[in-house]
Every structure is written in structure tokens, then in C-alpha cells.
Design a protein around this motif. Structure first.
Motif, PDB file in Angstrom:
ATOM      1  N   ARG A   5      68.756  14.979 -35.916  1.00 22.49           N
ATOM      2  CA  ARG A   5      68.488  14.811 -34.488  1.00 22.49           C
ATOM      3  C   ARG A   5      69.186  15.920 -33.697  1.00 22.49           C
ATOM      4  NH1 ARG A   5      70.737   9.788 -30.958  1.00 22.49           N
ATOM      5  NH2 ARG A   5      72.645  11.053 -31.061  1.00 22.49           N
ATOM      6  N   ILE A   6      68.467  16.481 -32.731  1.00 20.83           N
ATOM      7  CA  ILE A   6      69.068  17.368 -31.747  1.00 20.83           C
ATOM      8  C   ILE A   6      68.798  16.783 -30.370  1.00 20.83           C
ATOM      9  CG2 ILE A   6      68.842  19.442 -33.179  1.00 20.83           C
ATOM     10  CD1 ILE A   6      66.406  20.235 -31.472  1.00 20.83           C
ATOM     11  N   SER A   7      69.678  17.067 -29.425  1.00 21.73           N
ATOM     12  CA  SER A   7      69.523  16.576 -28.047  1.00 21.73           C
ATOM     13  C   SER A   7      69.586  17.801 -27.147  1.00 21.73           C
ATOM     14  CB  SER A   7      70.619  15.564 -27.712  1.00 21.73           C
ATOM     15  OG  SER A   7      70.574  14.473 -28.626  1.00 21.73           O
ATOM     16  N   SER A  53      60.237  11.270 -33.589  1.00 22.45           N
ATOM     17  CA  SER A  53      60.445  10.583 -32.314  1.00 22.45           C
ATOM     18  C   SER A  53      60.980  11.569 -31.284  1.00 22.45           C
ATOM     19  CB  SER A  53      61.433   9.430 -32.500  1.00 22.45           C
ATOM     20  OG  SER A  53      61.628   8.711 -31.295  1.00 22.45           O
ATOM     21  N   LYS A  54      60.608  11.349 -30.027  1.00 22.36           N
ATOM     22  CA  LYS A  54      61.116  12.126 -28.897  1.00 22.36           C
ATOM     23  C   LYS A  54      61.596  11.123 -27.855  1.00 22.36           C
ATOM     24  CE  LYS A  54      59.609  15.484 -25.358  1.00 22.36           C
ATOM     25  NZ  LYS A  54      58.456  16.294 -24.865  1.00 22.36           N
ATOM     26  N   VAL A  55      62.886  11.193 -27.507  1.00 24.86           N
ATOM     27  CA  VAL A  55      63.497  10.168 -26.656  1.00 24.86           C
ATOM     28  C   VAL A  55      64.136  10.823 -25.436  1.00 24.86           C
ATOM     29  CG1 VAL A  55      65.233   8.342 -26.527  1.00 24.86           C
ATOM     30  CG2 VAL A  55      63.945   8.710 -28.660  1.00 24.86           C
ATOM     31  N   ARG A  56      63.806  10.304 -24.252  1.00 26.54           N
ATOM     32  CA  ARG A  56      64.419  10.793 -23.018  1.00 26.54           C
ATOM     33  C   ARG A  56      65.822  10.211 -22.888  1.00 26.54           C
ATOM     34  NH1 ARG A  56      62.145  12.753 -18.180  1.00 26.54           N
ATOM     35  NH2 ARG A  56      63.471  12.509 -16.348  1.00 26.54           N
ATOM     36  N   GLU A  57      66.824  11.082 -22.769  1.00 27.24           N
ATOM     37  CA  GLU A  57      68.217  10.647 -22.686  1.00 27.24           C
ATOM     38  C   GLU A  57      68.776  10.694 -21.271  1.00 27.24           C
ATOM     39  OE1 GLU A  57      69.468   9.331 -25.210  1.00 27.24           O
ATOM     40  OE2 GLU A  57      68.706  10.262 -27.036  1.00 27.24           O
ATOM     41  N   PHE A  84      65.285  14.872 -30.067  1.00 22.26           N
ATOM     42  CA  PHE A  84      64.179  15.055 -30.996  1.00 22.26           C
ATOM     43  C   PHE A  84      64.662  14.675 -32.391  1.00 22.26           C
ATOM     44  CE2 PHE A  84      63.494  17.839 -27.449  1.00 22.26           C
ATOM     45  CZ  PHE A  84      62.118  17.807 -27.218  1.00 22.26           C
ATOM     46  N   TYR A  85      63.911  13.785 -33.050  1.00 20.87           N
ATOM     47  CA  TYR A  85      64.221  13.342 -34.401  1.00 20.87           C
ATOM     48  C   TYR A  85      63.266  14.045 -35.361  1.00 20.87           C
ATOM     49  CZ  TYR A  85      66.925   9.530 -32.285  1.00 20.87           C
ATOM     50  OH  TYR A  85      67.844   8.788 -31.574  1.00 20.87           O
ATOM     51  N   PHE A  86      63.817  14.712 -36.383  1.00 18.69           N
ATOM     52  CA  PHE A  86      63.017  15.480 -37.330  1.00 18.69           C
ATOM     53  C   PHE A  86      63.080  14.858 -38.718  1.00 18.69           C
ATOM     54  CE2 PHE A  86      64.610  19.165 -34.577  1.00 18.69           C
ATOM     55  CZ  PHE A  86      63.525  19.089 -33.717  1.00 18.69           C
ATOM     56  N   SER A  87      61.922  14.743 -39.353  1.00 18.18           N
ATOM     57  CA  SER A  87      61.836  14.291 -40.738  1.00 18.18           C
ATOM     58  C   SER A  87      61.035  15.321 -41.527  1.00 18.18           C
ATOM     59  CB  SER A  87      61.149  12.925 -40.825  1.00 18.18           C
ATOM     60  OG  SER A  87      61.879  11.955 -40.085  1.00 18.18           O
ATOM     61  N   PRO A  88      61.360  15.561 -42.811  1.00 18.58           N
ATOM     62  CA  PRO A  88      60.673  16.594 -43.592  1.00 18.58           C
ATOM     63  C   PRO A  88      59.176  16.322 -43.696  1.00 18.58           C
ATOM     64  CG  PRO A  88      62.684  15.908 -44.697  1.00 18.58           C
ATOM     65  CD  PRO A  88      62.455  14.937 -43.568  1.00 18.58           C
ATOM     66  N   ALA A  89      58.380  17.350 -43.427  1.00 18.05           N
ATOM     67  CA  ALA A  89      56.924  17.207 -43.516  1.00 18.05           C
ATOM     68  C   ALA A  89      56.483  16.946 -44.949  1.00 18.05           C
ATOM     69  CB  ALA A  89      56.245  18.467 -42.974  1.00 18.05           C
ATOM     70  N   ASP A  90      57.264  17.434 -45.934  1.00 18.07           N
ATOM     71  CA  ASP A  90      56.901  17.243 -47.337  1.00 18.07           C
ATOM     72  C   ASP A  90      57.407  15.924 -47.905  1.00 18.07           C
ATOM     73  OD1 ASP A  90      59.618  17.680 -47.604  1.00 18.07           O
ATOM     74  OD2 ASP A  90      59.424  19.620 -48.603  1.00 18.07           O
ATOM     75  N   ALA A 141      56.002  13.728 -30.356  1.00 22.35           N
ATOM     76  CA  ALA A 141      56.014  13.018 -31.628  1.00 22.35           C
ATOM     77  C   ALA A 141      54.791  13.392 -32.456  1.00 22.35           C
ATOM     78  CB  ALA A 141      56.058  11.514 -31.389  1.00 22.35           C
ATOM     79  N   GLU A 142      54.998  13.558 -33.756  1.00 23.54           N
ATOM     80  CA  GLU A 142      54.003  13.934 -34.763  1.00 23.54           C
ATOM     81  C   GLU A 142      53.705  15.429 -34.800  1.00 23.54           C
ATOM     82  OE1 GLU A 142      53.107  11.796 -37.053  1.00 23.54           O
ATOM     83  OE2 GLU A 142      54.365  10.359 -35.968  1.00 23.54           O
ATOM     84  N   ASP A 143      54.263  16.217 -33.864  1.00 24.44           N
ATOM     85  CA  ASP A 143      54.094  17.670 -33.928  1.00 24.44           C
ATOM     86  C   ASP A 143      54.962  18.241 -35.048  1.00 24.44           C
ATOM     87  OD1 ASP A 143      52.352  17.672 -31.831  1.00 24.44           O
ATOM     88  OD2 ASP A 143      53.809  18.333 -30.333  1.00 24.44           O
TER      89      ASP A 143
END
Length: 393
Positions: A215-217, A156-160, A167-173, A238-240
Motif C-alpha cells: 500500500r502507498i498513500s 483498492s483505492k481509498v480516499r484518506e 492505493f493497494y497493489f496485488s501482483p497481476a500474476d 481499482a482494477e487498473d
């Protein structure tokens, strides 16, 4: 071990390093990158251009020379730097290369021969200091959640705010994410179209640990131009895929019963918000005061998220807008002052955590010291090369 004579020689270089240290380190980096351009994949190019990295290294050399008879006293700084080294991928094989070029820069800038006692003493000292770094970093690599840079998906990418995206990151594996300590950061490895070398930047984790994401902002930086922040804002969606290192850093909140005071400037809110969330979960009765200094409402990132958390009577959230758009916005107008800060502070002893631009932190640090707060009650984090706030008092 250094001989007494070598320690005396190194101590004698303290005033020389105070005057010429930045010239030495600037020459060092210039020649190192000229002969080993592949190392530009590890270093922040902007910090080289602004001179911040040479200044930070010069400060480290000065501290080593000043404390050569008691190197254990600089171990906290060593660990702080070692966290960043582990985060960007500095390895044992890099140290001999750095040592060679650092000693050569000393020779060239100070007009010394290779067999000069100063160069010989510093060569011995560098070997000892490098061994300490290698050992500390070896332990950090063993304890890290993974080695190198791991592929993540942007879930997810959220405008703050006008300047900040989360930016929300989840493991690709699909694997699990290790826990991190609130206040820690990750490194982003960015291969940006049109750029010859990779760029690595550290960003604080802005959410609580124990979730299925990191998550990082990120604030868009324009002065100087933030190559990676602009890339994230403009080109990552998102999805990159993005590659990150395991969480690192020693700016972490301590478990204690004393009141917790969090003071942020701008996007410096990110590691403090993670601390805030963890304390709310693990120590729900602990008094917390969260002070945010922000330019105005338009650039106030994560404001609502913090506001929702302050439902209990022992939680205080105070906003200082320097240039508010709305006259009624915020709790205080203008820059944070000693009088305003004094009105927020508890009467009993507390733990203070600061994060934000260097000038902001120096100002707040000075105000806290003037208000009688001991330096051992104050922790802070720099967004950049490791340096220390000046003890003006």
C-alpha cells in the motif's frame, strides 16, 4: 587506488566545488539529456526543473572531495543513493556515460583542458567511486524481490483525506509479494497519456509487511505540479494495472528496547505508520510516541488508522494542527514548538525517526539537538533527491 598527488589535487577543489558545484552539475545534466534523452525515462523531471537534483549531485561531489582520503566515511550516503538507483533501474552501463559528461561539465564550467591535473584526478576518483556504486547496486539487484518493474493490479483505492488517496497493489500474476522493511519505498513507473517520457516516482509503503498487498498513500502535489500524484489521483482506479519496482531504502526502524519516537509532517506519516504497525506486532511492549504535525483536519490522512492503534497505555498519539478548522481539534494548535516537543519526549534515551517536508525536518532536527538529543539517535527520510540536514549546532 588514487595517488597522494591526486588526492591532494581533489582536496584542493573543495572550495571550487562549494562555489561552482551547482553550475557544474546543472551543465552536466543539461548536456547529458540533450545527447541522451532516453535517460529522461529514469530521472525526475520536476527535480531537474526546480534545481533540486543538480544541488543534490553537487553536494555528493563536495562530500566526495572533502572525504577523498577516507571514502569509507561516505559509504552510508552511497548506500542511500544506491537504493534509489536500484529502484529506478540505473545499471552498470550508465556509469561510463555519466562519467564522460560529468568530467566534460567540469572542464567547460571551470575552464580547464582535458589533461589538466584536476580533470585527470577527478577522472580517477570517479572510476573508483563508480566501481563502489556498481558493486553495491549489484548486490542490491541480487537481493531484490524481482528485477525491473512488475505489473500490479490496483485492488483498492481509498480516499484518506482531501489530499491523500491510498492505493493497494496485488501482483497481476497472482504470485507472492516479498517482505519489505518498514520505512522502505517502491518506485512507480507511470506512462502518462500526452507525456513523451515515462515518469518514475518513489512512494513509501504505508502498511505493515507480511500482507497480500503493498500500500502507498499519495498526496496530490500542486506546487510544483505533481505529474505522477495527479495521474494517480485522477486516472488510476481499482482494477487498473500499475508497474512498480521491488521495495528499496535504508530508512528502516531498528529493533531496540528504548522508546520509539516518530515525528511526521503531513504525508511524511507514511513510512512512520509502517514502522509503527511493525513495532506494535513485533515489540508490543515497546513505548511509542507518534507525533503528527498537520495543517488541519481536512488534510489529515490515515488519522483514524493511527488512533485505533493507541489503545495501550505505553502508546501516545499526539496531533498538532497548524490551522485547525475546529477549535477543539488536535492536542496542540499552531506549529510544533520546542516547548511542545519537549513535553512529548521521554526522560530516557530514545530512537527518533523524522519524515516530512525538508523545512519541517530541519526545524525538528534543530529542536531535538537543542534538547540534547544526539544526532546518532535521529534518523530521517527525504521525499526527493538525497541530501543531508544541516548541522547547525
Amino acid at each position: 587506488m588514487l595517488t597522494n598527488e591526486q588526492m591532494t589535487v581533489i582536496t584542493s577543489t573543495v572550495p571550487v566545488l562549494e562555489e561552482h558545484g551547482v553550475k557544474v552539475t546543472t551543465r552536466f545534466y543539461r548536456q547529458l539529456f540533450n545527447d541522451h534523452p532516453e535517460l529522461l525515462n529514469l530521472f525526475n523531471h520536476v527535480n531537474q526543473e526546480t534545481g533540486d537534483q543538480p544541488k543534490a549531485l553537487a553536494y555528493s561531489l563536495y562530500q566526495a572531495a572533502s572525504n577523498i582520503e577516507n571514502l569509507e566515511s561516505i559509504l552510508p550516503v552511497v548506500k542511500q543513493i544506491a537504493h534509489k538507483h536500484r529502484s529506478i533501474g540505473v545499471k552498470e552501463e550508465h556509469y561510463p556515460i555519466v562519467g564522460e559528461y560529468l568530467l566534460q561539465a567540469m572542464q567547460d564550467e571551470l575552464g580547464l583542458n582535458s589533461d589538466d591535473p584536476v580533470i585527470e584526478a577527478w577522472g580517477a576518483a570517479y572510476g573508483i567511486i563508480a566501481d563502489v556504486f556498481i558493486q553495491v547496486e549489484k548486490e542490491m539487484y541480487e537481493q531484490a524481490g524481482w528485477d525491473g518493474f512488475r505489473e500490479m493490479k490496483v485492488s483498492s483505492k481509498v480516499r484518506e483525506s482531501d489530499e491523500i488517496y491510498s492505493f493497494y497493489f496485488s501482483p497481476a500474476d497472482g504470485g507472492p509479494l516479498p517482505l519489505f522493511q518498514p520505512g522502505q519505498y517502491i518506485s512507480i513507473e507511470a506512462s502518462i497519456p500526452g507525456e513523451k517520457y515515462r515518469h518514475i516516482r518513489q512512494y513509501s509503503l504505508s502498511d505493515a509487511p507480511g500482507k497480500n498487498h503493498y500500500r502507498i498513500s499519495v498526496k496530490r502535489e500542486n506546487n510544483p505540479e505533481g505529474i505522477v500524484s495527479n495521474y494517480l489521483h485522477d486516472q488510476v482506479n481499482a482494477e487498473d494495472s500499475i508497474y512498480i519496482s521491488a521495495p528499496a531504502g535504508d530508512f528502516t526502524v531498528k529493533e531496540a528496547h528504548s522508546p520509539l519516537i516518530l515525528i511526521s509532517g503531513g504525508v511524511g506519516v507514511t513510512p512512520l505508520l509502517s514502522m509503527y504497525k511493525r513495532v506494535r506486532e513485533s515489540q508490543p511492549e515497546r513505548p511509542v510516541t507518534f507525533v503528527q504535525a498537520v495543517r488541519n483536519e481536512n488534510v489529515h490522512g490515515l488519522a483514524e488508522e493511527i488512533h485505533v492503534l493507541k489503545e495501550d497505555s505505553h502508546i501516545r498519539h499526539i496531533v498538532c494542527y497548524e490551522e485547525p478548522e475546529n477549535i477543539d481539534a488536535g492536542d496542540f494548535k499552531g506549529r510544533l514548538t520546542p516547548e511542545a516537543l519537549a513535553s512529548f519526549l521521554p526522560q530516557e534515551q530514545a530512537e527518533y525517526y523524522l519524515c516530512g517536508p525538508e523545512l519541517f525536518m530541519q526545524s525538528v532536527y534543530d529542536m531535538l539537538k537543542d534538547l540534547g538529543i544526539s544526532s546518532n539517535q535521529i534518523s530521517y527520510e527525504f521525499f526527493g533527491p538525497t541530501m543531508t540536514l544541516v548541522e547547525n549546532k
